[in-house]
Design a protein around this motif. Sequence first.
Motif, mmCIF file in Angstrom:
data_model
loop_
_atom_site.group_PDB
_atom_site.id
_atom_site.type_symbol
_atom_site.label_atom_id
_atom_site.label_comp_id
_atom_site.label_asym_id
_atom_site.label_seq_id
_atom_site.Cartn_x
_atom_site.Cartn_y
_atom_site.Cartn_z
ATOM 1 N N UNK A 161 3.412 5.525 15.820
ATOM 2 C CA UNK A 161 2.982 6.330 14.663
ATOM 3 C C UNK A 161 4.196 6.763 13.853
ATOM 4 N N UNK A 162 5.220 7.242 14.550
ATOM 5 C CA UNK A 162 6.405 7.744 13.858
ATOM 6 C C UNK A 162 7.044 6.635 13.014
ATOM 7 N N UNK A 188 7.263 4.967 0.144
ATOM 8 C CA UNK A 188 6.587 5.834 -0.819
ATOM 9 C C UNK A 188 7.565 6.451 -1.808
ATOM 10 N N UNK A 189 8.714 6.890 -1.313
ATOM 11 C CA UNK A 189 9.756 7.424 -2.198
ATOM 12 C C UNK A 189 10.212 6.336 -3.165
ATOM 13 N N UNK A 222 0.843 -1.203 0.000
ATOM 14 C CA UNK A 222 0.000 0.000 0.000
ATOM 15 C C UNK A 222 0.878 1.253 0.000
ATOM 16 N N UNK A 223 1.929 1.245 0.844
ATOM 17 C CA UNK A 223 2.848 2.392 0.868
ATOM 18 C C UNK A 223 3.489 2.570 -0.512
ATOM 19 N N UNK A 224 3.956 1.444 -1.050
ATOM 20 C CA UNK A 224 4.660 1.425 -2.336
ATOM 21 C C UNK A 224 3.741 1.949 -3.443
ATOM 22 N N UNK A 282 3.730 8.213 3.510
ATOM 23 C CA UNK A 282 3.666 8.533 4.938
ATOM 24 C C UNK A 282 2.216 8.558 5.412
ATOM 25 N N UNK A 283 1.341 9.092 4.558
ATOM 26 C CA UNK A 283 -0.085 9.127 4.906
ATOM 27 C C UNK A 283 -0.634 7.711 5.053
#
Lengths: 335, 289
Positions: free
Chosen positions: A225-226, A236-237, A79-81, A111-112
């Motif tokens: 969370x962090x 994500x990057x 999902x992040x990817x 990040x979201x």
Amino acid sequence: MTDTDTSPLNATRKPASPERGDAHRWLFYLVPVAALAVPFLFNDYLQYVANLMLVYVLVAVGFNIVLGNLGQLAFANTAFFGMGAYATGLLMAKLAVPFWIAIWAGGLAGALAGFLASAAALRGIRMYYLAIMTLAFGELMRWTYIHAEAVTEGSSGLGVPTATVFGIPLDTEAARFYVFLAIVTLVVKATANLLRSRVGRAFQAIKDNELATAALGIPTSRYVILAFVWSGAVVGIAGGMFAIALGRVVPESFNLLELIMHFAMVMVGGVGSLAGSVLGGVVITAAPELFRSYPGMQELFLAVLIAFVLLFMPRGLASLLARVSPLFRERFYRE
Amino acid sequence: MIAQLVLSGLSQGAIYALVALAMTVLYRATTVVNFGHGDMVMAGAFAVYVMVLYLGLPYIAAAFIALALMFALGMAVDRGLVKPARHGPHIALAMMSIAVGYFLRGVARSLWGREVLPMPRVFDIPPIFLGDLVITGDAIVILGAVTVLVAAFFLVFYRTNVGKLIQAVYQTERGAALIGVNVARFHAVMWGVAAAMGAIGGILIAPVTLLYPDMGANLLIHSFAAMTLGGFGSLGGAIVGGLLLGISEQLLGAYVSTALIDVTAYIVIIAVLVIRPVGLFGRQAVVKV
């Protein structure tokens, strides 16, 4: 951080020897510097594989933060990817946003997604429940990419225009390689620093015993969370880079098989080890390319490799390196 | 209309229930969630396919040989792969089951590539017409098999000494070992049983879903959804969860949008874990410290 801060995470610990710290730093920069030579040694196809390796190094490093450092069985990595890849791809294709802004937007989107995934972990959902829920989150996102055709162009995929950095088009594999290398070095270094700081120690403490960590007055939920947000940003990057490397974003790139690949990278490299993630990303990306023309061999190879690592070196390839030379030992890496 | 939808939902849900039941049994007995179970279903179905179409065995014989083969495979997996990794972190066991599933899929893929094969039926029962209602032969076979299996497992779990053994090992392996239970052998047998149930599932399911190397992933997610909905680790929950999932898929697909059929399972998982993490029949999870 002042001297009066009595948080247990600040307990001063002397480095084993200052020389080793220096050698570490030296070693860290040696790898990307050596990698500068790659475009002169390989042909176009191998160069493309090398670019993918850089993408997957970040994927594994990001996944490992949640899995290895924080010790949470969260499988939302695709999902992040995917969020990263689609955010970067959409901004570039639909709004003509320059690459070097879109790539960080990809990180932000990741990040979201990480923040959303952390909500599950914070609700006290753990172990297999968390694994299944995050798995469902990833699949739900994939379904969204397929069905939000007006935006994502569905299963045929979204074409991503050639990226340009300061007026130079990244239209060769080599050009992309250098930009990717710079991004990966920067993000991995930042992650390494984060994991070495009080934050990294808090992650480790939560992994070892969350209840005890909270009892020491450490705000565990903030750190959870962090960790998820940072993991999401890194992956994500990587997603943004993936969109650039392929020139197209397809929903099928974010399915369960892909997730197993990500998981295998972390496991084979070494759970909780940064150097291990880098290694795992490189090895697992390279291996399937060798078997491209033999159907089924990719799966068989990965299965045998994973089983072998689990049985004979549970701490992954990183432990093998550490055995070769103490230089490769990581101070904050424990099982 | 609605009766027909519920009925086809039930027969679809029975498939999920069957797979979820096998995973629950293994989870209850060994605390391992078998992420490779979907692929074991696939392997069982392919074993029958090979024996019937390539070796020309009669269907029933093939089915029993496949059962025995899968039982042996399950035991071998436990003895060779799971048991040696047991003392590592729990995550390693999950990964090992993924590796097993991946291996089975790799074998199937190297032989059949991306082909989708039609699977012959065990019992060719003609459909029954009740007014407007059509009950297909597949639905009868699957629902009947699930009912028999569920009854058998409930008897074993709640009425026999084996069931007490299973609960004892689930609660504390050490304690069970102390009172003379051979925990290692018990685990191996349970892996065998789970794999054999996978074979039963494969034989019943494949005529409906068709047979292809990647069929496992889809089944896995759906049975996760069934288990989560019913309550992770609850036998009855797995069945009810599977049936409810099947019905809600059909209803959502018919009344809202067909695109929702694929996504119902994910929505169910997330909604259940957010609203009531223990599911419909689950008890509060005990956290091992």
